[in-house]
Write an enzyme that holds these catalytic residues in place. Structure first.
Site, PDB file in Angstrom:
ATOM      1  N   SER A 281       5.051   2.827   3.175  1.00  0.00           N
ATOM      2  CA  SER A 281       3.799   3.559   3.394  1.00  0.00           C
ATOM      3  C   SER A 281       3.944   4.535   4.574  1.00  0.00           C
ATOM      4  O   SER A 281       4.836   5.374   4.555  1.00  0.00           O
ATOM      5  CB  SER A 281       2.660   2.553   3.583  1.00  0.00           C
TER       6      SER A 281
ATOM      7  N   ASP B  63      -1.610   3.457  -7.146  1.00  0.00           N
ATOM      8  CA  ASP B  63      -1.370   3.930  -5.784  1.00  0.00           C
ATOM      9  C   ASP B  63      -1.581   5.441  -5.748  1.00  0.00           C
ATOM     10  O   ASP B  63      -0.944   6.171  -6.511  1.00  0.00           O
ATOM     11  CB  ASP B  63       0.080   3.585  -5.389  1.00  0.00           C
TER      12      ASP B  63
ATOM     13  N   HIS C  70      -0.574  -0.285  -4.190  1.00  0.00           N
ATOM     14  CA  HIS C  70      -0.112   0.151  -2.871  1.00  0.00           C
ATOM     15  C   HIS C  70      -0.151  -1.003  -1.864  1.00  0.00           C
ATOM     16  O   HIS C  70      -1.161  -1.703  -1.759  1.00  0.00           O
ATOM     17  CB  HIS C  70      -0.955   1.303  -2.325  1.00  0.00           C
TER      18      HIS C  70
END
Ligand SMILES: *[C@@H]1O[C@H](CO)[C@@H](O)[C@H](O)[C@H]1NC(C)=O
Ligand SMILES: *[C@@H]1O[C@H](CO)[C@@H](O)[C@H](O)[C@H]1NC(C)=O
Ligand SMILES: *[C@@H]1O[C@H](CO)[C@@H](O)[C@H](O)[C@H]1NC(C)=O
Length: 409
Positions: free
Chosen positions: A192, A349, A379
């Site tokens: 991320s 995501d 995600h």
């Protein structure tokens, strides 16, 4: 009695309404994901309300609360030595597996950068500590997890600079030797926002002439790579999905640049990169997904490019166009220098297409890329591998990521 029953029924209906979130039918363990999402939303909204009422910055409160819970599940292992130290003034946590068979051979190594929107989580919390511990054990590798400083106390480029400094220090020959690391087998990785920092620092290091040691690999897990188009097919498709809805990602970007939340709505409709915003012009082709994404991911989504927008957004936050924040905006010559790459993407995501576009641009520049796509995953899932947030998606993505590292590092 009767009124109590009505109140209870009302509360149940309200919580069901709050918890329920339409998710694609393909997602695995949908109810567990809805509960995780609802818990996270309650925490986020409570902190946001407190912020609004003049209490502390909502991200500071949120990180305090989630961090306190995260500290309850920090694992250790008698096979891995864990040390908290500093690399050139930056806090790091180092995981050294004990030497197998007693002989002192050089080990592989991964520099790991945790996610959390540049604002949340910690190398020392359970989620990332336990991930790095398992990586150290299963790869028999030295893992360096960087405790970079967070938003809202620090903003871009502090996070980038912290990671760069710690990484450069570690890559010095005498430091690698001290940890018995093989200089030709070091990877950089992150998930991320950590994937954003990993990609940006990897670009920076490959361009520095005086650095002789380079990474063998980069491994990016659902990375954040660009803030110019919040209407890629994955942003449109997952606009209100679990864990990371679109407006929350836009807010993370704005906080990273210390900007104003007044820009959230205009940025959601791509007003910051409208056709009349000339500064954005040169970067358009670098994220032209009508060309960079395969049709199975484009589906029937249409690009959102308003004719007239608001040039003042990029004027207020020029870092929107800075490659250290947005690695997807780099030139082809920089892509050519990147090492062999692994990119993990999830269908559920908003950032799926950031990763897929990066993969395509690397491939076009001649870099060997593995895209590991998970159709039923969401995600952030890779860190959710134990109670109370144990997801099969977490186990499967983590195993696949570690397997690729094991075979390629
Ligand atoms: C690279 O090293 C040379 C010689 O040591 C030095 O003069 C130069 O400033 C260095 N360049 C950078 C970008 O650090
Ligand atoms: C986007 O920009 C246009 C032109 O400046 C403006 O009319 C519109 O209200 C903006 N949209 C949002 C959501 O701010
Ligand atoms: C966590 O999930 C994995 C995969 O779904 C499963 O194999 C494991 O038994 C679970 N562990 C616990 C403690 O529930």
């Amino acid at each position: 009695m009767k009124s109590a029953a009505v109140v209870v029924a009302g509360l149940l209906a309200l919580s069901a309404y709050y918890v329920y979130l339409p998710l694609p039918s393909t997602v695995s363990q949908p109810w567990r994901l809805m509960l995780l999402d609802a818990a996270f939303r309650v925490a986020q909204e409570t902190c946001y309300l407190a912020h609004f009422l003049g209490f502390r910055h909502h991200l500071r409160t949120l990180n305090f609360v989630t961090g306190a819970l995260d500290k309850l599940n920090v694992q250790s292992s008698d096979k891995v030595k864990i040390t908290d130290t500093q690399f050139d003034g930056i806090e790091v946590r180092v995981y050294e597996p004990s030497t197998r068979g007693g002989e002192k051979t050089l080990k592989r190594s991964v520099v790991y950068i945790h996610g959390g929107g540049w604002a949340l989580a910690s190398a020392r919390g359970g989620y990332y500590n336990n991930l790095c511990l398992i990586m150290a054990e299963s790869l028999d590798a030295v893992i360096v997890s960087i405790e970079y400083r967070l938003v809202p106390d620090f903003h871009f480029p502090v996070q980038f600079d912290d990671v760069l400094r710690a990484t450069k220090h570690f890559m010095r020959p005498e430091v690698l030797a001290r940890y018995s690391v093989d200089p030709s087998r070091v990877a950089i990785s992150g998930d991320s926002a950590g994937g954003n920092l990993a990609a940006a620092v990897c670009q920076e290091i490959t361009q520095e002439e005086n650095i002789t040691r380079r990474f063998k690999l980069q491994a990016l897990v659902y990375p954040v790579l660009q803030p110019l188009d919040f209407n890629t097919p994955s942003y449109q498709q997952n606009e209100v999905t679990a864990v990371l809805p679109r407006f929350i990602m836009v807010r993370f970007w704005i906080d990273y640049f210390s900007g104003s939340y007044d820009f959230v709505h205009p940025m959601v409709v791509n007003n910051h990169t409208a056709l009349d915003v000339s500064q954005a012009g040169p970067f358009r082709e670098h994220l032209d997904w009508t060309f960079l994404l395969p049709s199975r991911f484009r589906k029937n989504y249409q690009p959102v490019t308003p004719a007239a927008g608001q040039a003042e957004i990029i004027q207020a936050m020029p870092a929107l166009l800075d490659v250290r924040a947005a690695p997807l905006l780099a030139e082809r010559e920089v892509f050519r220098l990147q090492p062999k790459t692994y990119i993990l993407t999830c269908e559920i995501d908003v950032l799926r297409d950031d990763g897929l576009m990066y993969a395509k641009r690397l491939e076009k520049a001649g870099v060997e890329v593995t895209v590991d796509h998970f159709e039923d995953c969401f995600h952030g899932c890779m860190i959710f591998t134990s109670w109370p947030t144990n997801f099969s998606a977490g186990h499967r993505t983590r195993d696949s990521y570690i397997k690729w590292l094991s075979q390629n590092l």
